[in-house]
Motif scaffolding. Structure first.
Motif, short mmCIF file in Angstrom:
data_model
loop_
_atom_site.label_atom_id
_atom_site.label_comp_id
_atom_site.label_asym_id
_atom_site.label_seq_id
_atom_site.Cartn_x
_atom_site.Cartn_y
_atom_site.Cartn_z
N PHE A 157 75.98 88.59 49.18
CA PHE A 157 75.32 87.82 48.12
C PHE A 157 74.42 88.76 47.35
O PHE A 157 73.75 89.62 47.93
CB PHE A 157 74.50 86.70 48.75
CG PHE A 157 74.07 85.64 47.77
CD1 PHE A 157 74.93 84.60 47.43
CD2 PHE A 157 72.82 85.68 47.17
CE1 PHE A 157 74.55 83.63 46.53
CE2 PHE A 157 72.42 84.71 46.27
CZ PHE A 157 73.29 83.67 45.95
N GLN A 158 74.39 88.61 46.02
CA GLN A 158 73.69 89.58 45.18
C GLN A 158 72.72 88.92 44.22
O GLN A 158 72.84 87.74 43.87
CB GLN A 158 74.70 90.40 44.38
CG GLN A 158 75.49 89.58 43.38
CD GLN A 158 76.64 90.34 42.75
OE1 GLN A 158 77.04 91.39 43.22
NE2 GLN A 158 77.19 89.80 41.68
N LEU A 159 71.74 89.72 43.80
CA LEU A 159 70.80 89.36 42.76
C LEU A 159 70.83 90.46 41.71
O LEU A 159 70.76 91.65 42.04
CB LEU A 159 69.37 89.24 43.32
CG LEU A 159 68.22 89.21 42.31
CD1 LEU A 159 68.25 87.91 41.50
CD2 LEU A 159 66.88 89.37 43.02
N GLY A 160 70.97 90.08 40.44
CA GLY A 160 71.07 91.09 39.40
C GLY A 160 70.45 90.64 38.09
O GLY A 160 69.94 89.52 37.96
N TYR A 161 70.48 91.55 37.14
CA TYR A 161 69.96 91.27 35.79
C TYR A 161 70.83 92.01 34.79
O TYR A 161 71.17 93.18 34.99
CB TYR A 161 68.51 91.74 35.65
CG TYR A 161 67.83 91.21 34.40
CD1 TYR A 161 67.00 90.10 34.47
CD2 TYR A 161 68.03 91.80 33.16
CE1 TYR A 161 66.37 89.60 33.32
CE2 TYR A 161 67.42 91.31 32.02
CZ TYR A 161 66.59 90.20 32.10
OH TYR A 161 65.99 89.71 30.98
N GLN A 162 71.19 91.31 33.70
CA GLN A 162 71.98 91.94 32.65
C GLN A 162 71.24 91.87 31.31
O GLN A 162 70.77 90.81 30.89
CB GLN A 162 73.36 91.28 32.50
CG GLN A 162 74.24 91.99 31.49
CD GLN A 162 75.73 91.72 31.67
OE1 GLN A 162 76.56 92.39 31.08
NE2 GLN A 162 76.08 90.75 32.50
N PHE A 163 71.13 93.04 30.67
CA PHE A 163 70.52 93.16 29.36
C PHE A 163 71.61 93.16 28.29
O PHE A 163 72.72 93.64 28.53
CB PHE A 163 69.74 94.47 29.24
CG PHE A 163 68.67 94.66 30.27
CD1 PHE A 163 67.38 94.24 30.02
CD2 PHE A 163 68.96 95.25 31.48
CE1 PHE A 163 66.39 94.43 30.96
CE2 PHE A 163 67.97 95.44 32.44
CZ PHE A 163 66.68 95.03 32.18
N VAL A 164 71.25 92.67 27.11
CA VAL A 164 72.15 92.74 25.96
C VAL A 164 71.39 93.38 24.81
O VAL A 164 70.26 92.97 24.49
CB VAL A 164 72.66 91.35 25.55
CG1 VAL A 164 73.45 91.44 24.25
CG2 VAL A 164 73.54 90.75 26.66
N PHE A 165 72.00 94.41 24.20
CA PHE A 165 71.38 95.12 23.09
C PHE A 165 72.30 95.07 21.87
O PHE A 165 73.50 95.30 21.99
CB PHE A 165 71.12 96.58 23.46
CG PHE A 165 70.24 96.75 24.69
CD1 PHE A 165 68.87 96.62 24.60
CD2 PHE A 165 70.81 97.03 25.92
CE1 PHE A 165 68.06 96.78 25.71
CE2 PHE A 165 70.01 97.19 27.04
CZ PHE A 165 68.63 97.07 26.94
N TRP A 166 71.71 94.82 20.70
CA TRP A 166 72.46 94.85 19.44
C TRP A 166 73.74 93.98 19.50
O TRP A 166 74.77 94.33 18.96
CB TRP A 166 72.81 96.28 19.06
CG TRP A 166 71.62 97.17 19.05
CD1 TRP A 166 70.53 97.11 18.21
CD2 TRP A 166 71.35 98.25 19.95
NE1 TRP A 166 69.62 98.08 18.54
CE2 TRP A 166 70.09 98.80 19.59
CE3 TRP A 166 72.05 98.83 21.02
CZ2 TRP A 166 69.53 99.87 20.27
CZ3 TRP A 166 71.50 99.89 21.70
CH2 TRP A 166 70.24 100.39 21.32
N LYS A 167 73.64 92.88 20.22
CA LYS A 167 74.69 91.86 20.33
C LYS A 167 75.91 92.32 21.13
O LYS A 167 76.52 91.56 21.85
CB LYS A 167 75.17 91.42 18.94
CG LYS A 167 74.08 90.93 18.02
CD LYS A 167 74.67 90.61 16.65
CE LYS A 167 73.57 90.31 15.64
NZ LYS A 167 74.15 90.04 14.29
N ILE B 149 69.94 93.77 44.24
CA ILE B 149 69.94 93.52 45.68
C ILE B 149 71.29 92.91 46.04
O ILE B 149 71.68 91.91 45.45
CB ILE B 149 68.80 92.57 46.08
CG1 ILE B 149 67.45 93.13 45.66
CG2 ILE B 149 68.82 92.31 47.58
CD1 ILE B 149 66.29 92.18 45.87
N GLY B 150 71.98 93.51 47.00
CA GLY B 150 73.30 93.00 47.37
C GLY B 150 73.63 93.14 48.84
O GLY B 150 74.58 93.83 49.20
#
Length: 261
Positions: free
Chosen positions: A170-180, A189-190
């Motif tokens: 099981f994982q915890l993550g974050y995704q960023f988006v730049f300039w669309k 954490i995984g």
């Protein structure tokens, strides 16, 4: 070597967390008009930049993520996996001679729930959690020069090894988006459960004691490279058929860069 490896992991994790906190603060000040424009892009192609940094340039893994709902996606990763160099290369007794052949394969997938209560934007942007599963196989044939302390001449040793790792977690993550269009995806954490199966054939004119010494060094080297791996019992079953397996803790950590379309 083990300390150096885990320092790399800790450093990457530290900067990732700082990056996430900074982004959360910045996102709170971004206008909602951007959200509507970014909903159009439901597909993302990823490239894993963590594996080449840690395991070497032969580890090349690509991914694809698809938005299913406003806060849910699935992703799949596939590519070439490379077994890293071992920490006992060029020690007092065993010296690397030639890599005869090597290869490997990686396949993994996950299902992501982007947390709407924490995220201002729809998937695939912001904090997410979810299950994952992965499969890795590594093959490596290596030639060594072995010279124990009491020997006057070198002995050539060839190792033929295959490692299979199956993992679920099981994982915890974050995704960023730049300039669309561009993204940075970080699995922070995984934790998981992994099964390790190792098959090794050691050739050369070695005594049972020297053979065991080589296998012990190999076992310690694998501990350095795979977080959570506790080592295998290289007596008993392994001495009979050259294969042994175990189940222990596994871990997933990854940074990917992506392009959305």
């Amino acid at each position: 070597m083990k300390k150096t490896y885990f320092k790399q992991i800790k450093s990457l994790l530290f900067f990732s967390v700082v990056f996430v906190l900074f982004s959360l603060n910045a996102n709170a000040q971004t206008s909602e008009s951007v959200e509507k424009q970014e909903k159009e892009f439901k597909n993302t192609i990823h490239f894993n930049i963590t594996n080449p940094l840690i395991f070497g340039g032969k580890s090349l893994i690509f991914g694809y993520e698809r938005v299913l709902k406003n806060n849910q996606t699935f992703s799949i990763n596939i590519g070439q996996a490379g077994l890293p160099s071992f920490n006992f290369v060029n020690d007092a007794e065993f010296k690397s001679n030639t890599i005869l052949s090597e290869g490997g394969f990686h396949l993994s997938g996950d299902y992501r729930f982007y947390l709407s209560k924490l995220n201002k934007y729809n998937a695939p942007r912001g904090v997410y959690i979810g299950p994952y599963i992965s499969y890795n196989t590594f093959d490596k044939k290596h030639s060594w020069q072995y010279q124990p302390d009491d020997a006057a001449s070198l002995t050539t040793v060839e190792s033929d090894m295959n490692i299979k790792i199956n993992q679920i977690g099981f994982q915890l993550g974050y995704q960023f988006v730049f300039w669309k269009r561009f993204s940075v995806d970080m699995i922070l954490i995984g934790p998981g459960i992994a099964t390790y199966k190792i098959k090794a054939d050691i050739g050369g004119n070695l005594s049972d004691e020297d053979r065991q010494k080589f296998l012990d060094k190999l076992n310690e080297a694998l501990k350095d490279k795979f977080p959570g791996y506790d080592g295998l019992d290289l007596d008993g079953e392994f001495q009979k058929n050259g294969t042994v397996s175990t189940t222990s803790f596994g871990y997933r950590y990854m940074i990917q860069i992506g392009y959305r379309f």
